[in-house]
Design a protein around this motif. Sequence first.
Motif, PDB file in Angstrom:
ATOM      1  N   UNK A  96      16.968  11.972 -12.527  1.00  0.00           N
ATOM      2  CA  UNK A  96      16.384  12.911 -11.570  1.00  0.00           C
ATOM      3  C   UNK A  96      15.005  13.388 -12.023  1.00  0.00           C
ATOM      4  N   UNK A  97      14.825  13.606 -13.328  1.00  0.00           N
ATOM      5  CA  UNK A  97      13.513  14.009 -13.822  1.00  0.00           C
ATOM      6  C   UNK A  97      12.480  12.912 -13.601  1.00  0.00           C
ATOM      7  N   UNK A  98      12.892  11.657 -13.784  1.00  0.00           N
ATOM      8  CA  UNK A  98      11.969  10.547 -13.563  1.00  0.00           C
ATOM      9  C   UNK A  98      11.586  10.465 -12.085  1.00  0.00           C
ATOM     10  N   UNK A  99      12.578  10.635 -11.206  1.00  0.00           N
ATOM     11  CA  UNK A  99      12.274  10.596  -9.770  1.00  0.00           C
ATOM     12  C   UNK A  99      11.354  11.746  -9.370  1.00  0.00           C
ATOM     13  N   UNK A 100      11.603  12.927  -9.926  1.00  0.00           N
ATOM     14  CA  UNK A 100      10.754  14.077  -9.617  1.00  0.00           C
ATOM     15  C   UNK A 100       9.349  13.873 -10.160  1.00  0.00           C
ATOM     16  N   UNK A 101       9.219  13.269 -11.331  1.00  0.00           N
ATOM     17  CA  UNK A 101       7.911  13.006 -11.925  1.00  0.00           C
ATOM     18  C   UNK A 101       7.117  12.050 -11.039  1.00  0.00           C
ATOM     19  N   UNK A 102       7.791  11.080 -10.430  1.00  0.00           N
ATOM     20  CA  UNK A 102       7.094  10.125  -9.569  1.00  0.00           C
ATOM     21  C   UNK A 102       6.607  10.757  -8.266  1.00  0.00           C
ATOM     22  N   UNK A 103       7.203  11.879  -7.885  1.00  0.00           N
ATOM     23  CA  UNK A 103       6.813  12.527  -6.636  1.00  0.00           C
ATOM     24  C   UNK A 103       5.734  13.584  -6.816  1.00  0.00           C
ATOM     25  N   UNK A 104       5.339  13.868  -8.032  1.00  0.00           N
ATOM     26  CA  UNK A 104       4.296  14.874  -8.275  1.00  0.00           C
ATOM     27  C   UNK A 104       2.946  14.347  -7.802  1.00  0.00           C
ATOM     28  N   UNK A 105       2.060  15.285  -7.512  1.00  0.00           N
ATOM     29  CA  UNK A 105       0.729  14.925  -7.018  1.00  0.00           C
ATOM     30  C   UNK A 105      -0.077  14.138  -8.037  1.00  0.00           C
ATOM     31  N   UNK A 106       0.144  14.413  -9.311  1.00  0.00           N
ATOM     32  CA  UNK A 106      -0.681  13.776 -10.333  1.00  0.00           C
ATOM     33  C   UNK A 106      -0.295  12.330 -10.597  1.00  0.00           C
ATOM     34  N   UNK A 107       0.914  11.942 -10.232  1.00  0.00           N
ATOM     35  CA  UNK A 107       1.336  10.585 -10.587  1.00  0.00           C
ATOM     36  C   UNK A 107       1.551   9.668  -9.388  1.00  0.00           C
ATOM     37  N   UNK A 108       1.343  10.152  -8.192  1.00  0.00           N
ATOM     38  CA  UNK A 108       1.598   9.331  -7.016  1.00  0.00           C
ATOM     39  C   UNK A 108       0.422   9.419  -6.064  1.00  0.00           C
ATOM     40  N   UNK A 109      -0.017   8.294  -5.617  1.00  0.00           N
ATOM     41  CA  UNK A 109      -1.120   8.314  -4.667  1.00  0.00           C
ATOM     42  C   UNK A 109      -0.578   8.622  -3.277  1.00  0.00           C
ATOM     43  N   UNK A 110      -1.404   9.272  -2.491  1.00  0.00           N
ATOM     44  CA  UNK A 110      -0.995   9.638  -1.137  1.00  0.00           C
ATOM     45  C   UNK A 110      -0.757   8.400  -0.286  1.00  0.00           C
ATOM     46  N   UNK A 111      -1.538   7.353  -0.501  1.00  0.00           N
ATOM     47  CA  UNK A 111      -1.386   6.117   0.263  1.00  0.00           C
ATOM     48  C   UNK A 111      -0.036   5.459  -0.022  1.00  0.00           C
ATOM     49  N   UNK A 112       0.327   5.461  -1.288  1.00  0.00           N
ATOM     50  CA  UNK A 112       1.603   4.858  -1.662  1.00  0.00           C
ATOM     51  C   UNK A 112       2.771   5.636  -1.065  1.00  0.00           C
ATOM     52  N   UNK A 113       2.674   6.957  -1.094  1.00  0.00           N
ATOM     53  CA  UNK A 113       3.726   7.790  -0.518  1.00  0.00           C
ATOM     54  C   UNK A 113       3.820   7.580   0.985  1.00  0.00           C
ATOM     55  N   UNK A 114       2.685   7.510   1.643  1.00  0.00           N
ATOM     56  CA  UNK A 114       2.669   7.300   3.083  1.00  0.00           C
ATOM     57  C   UNK A 114       3.256   5.935   3.442  1.00  0.00           C
ATOM     58  N   UNK A 115       2.893   4.927   2.677  1.00  0.00           N
ATOM     59  CA  UNK A 115       3.419   3.579   2.921  1.00  0.00           C
ATOM     60  C   UNK A 115       4.942   3.549   2.766  1.00  0.00           C
ATOM     61  N   UNK A 116       5.430   4.204   1.734  1.00  0.00           N
ATOM     62  CA  UNK A 116       6.878   4.227   1.487  1.00  0.00           C
ATOM     63  C   UNK A 116       7.605   5.013   2.579  1.00  0.00           C
ATOM     64  N   UNK A 117       7.029   6.127   3.005  1.00  0.00           N
ATOM     65  CA  UNK A 117       7.645   6.928   4.065  1.00  0.00           C
ATOM     66  C   UNK A 117       7.692   6.147   5.378  1.00  0.00           C
ATOM     67  N   UNK A 118       6.626   5.461   5.708  1.00  0.00           N
ATOM     68  CA  UNK A 118       6.626   4.651   6.936  1.00  0.00           C
ATOM     69  C   UNK A 118       7.651   3.536   6.863  1.00  0.00           C
ATOM     70  N   UNK A 119       7.774   2.939   5.698  1.00  0.00           N
ATOM     71  CA  UNK A 119       8.738   1.861   5.532  1.00  0.00           C
ATOM     72  C   UNK A 119      10.164   2.370   5.731  1.00  0.00           C
ATOM     73  N   UNK A 120      10.454   3.524   5.178  1.00  0.00           N
ATOM     74  CA  UNK A 120      11.811   4.068   5.297  1.00  0.00           C
ATOM     75  C   UNK A 120      12.104   4.584   6.698  1.00  0.00           C
TER      76      UNK A 120
END
Length: 89
Positions: free
Chosen positions: A50-74
């Motif tokens: 869970x800590x690893x998943x939360x770390x991947x969702x922080x602003x400093x470690x995830x690009x907005x484009x990647x998050x948007x792409x993943x959200x659209x895919x899901x």
Amino acid sequence: MTFSLVLLIAYFGFHALTGERGILSSNQRNEALAAKTQELALVRAQRQDLEMRARLLRDTSLSADLLEERARSLLGFADPRDYMIRETP
């Protein structure tokens, strides 16, 4: 007086052998300790995941484009500027 001391020693001796923390209940305590140790290891592994998943969702470690792409895919959404390539199964 002597008889009461003998009874007192017998009382404490009996409970030292058969009580909740007595000598004869050490096997039960060891089994409980082993079960709790396994449970602790499982909970620690879950926490690390869970800590690893939360770390991947922080602003400093995830690009907005990647998050948007993943959200659209899901969610199954597409941007109007996206090119869609359909594949037949």
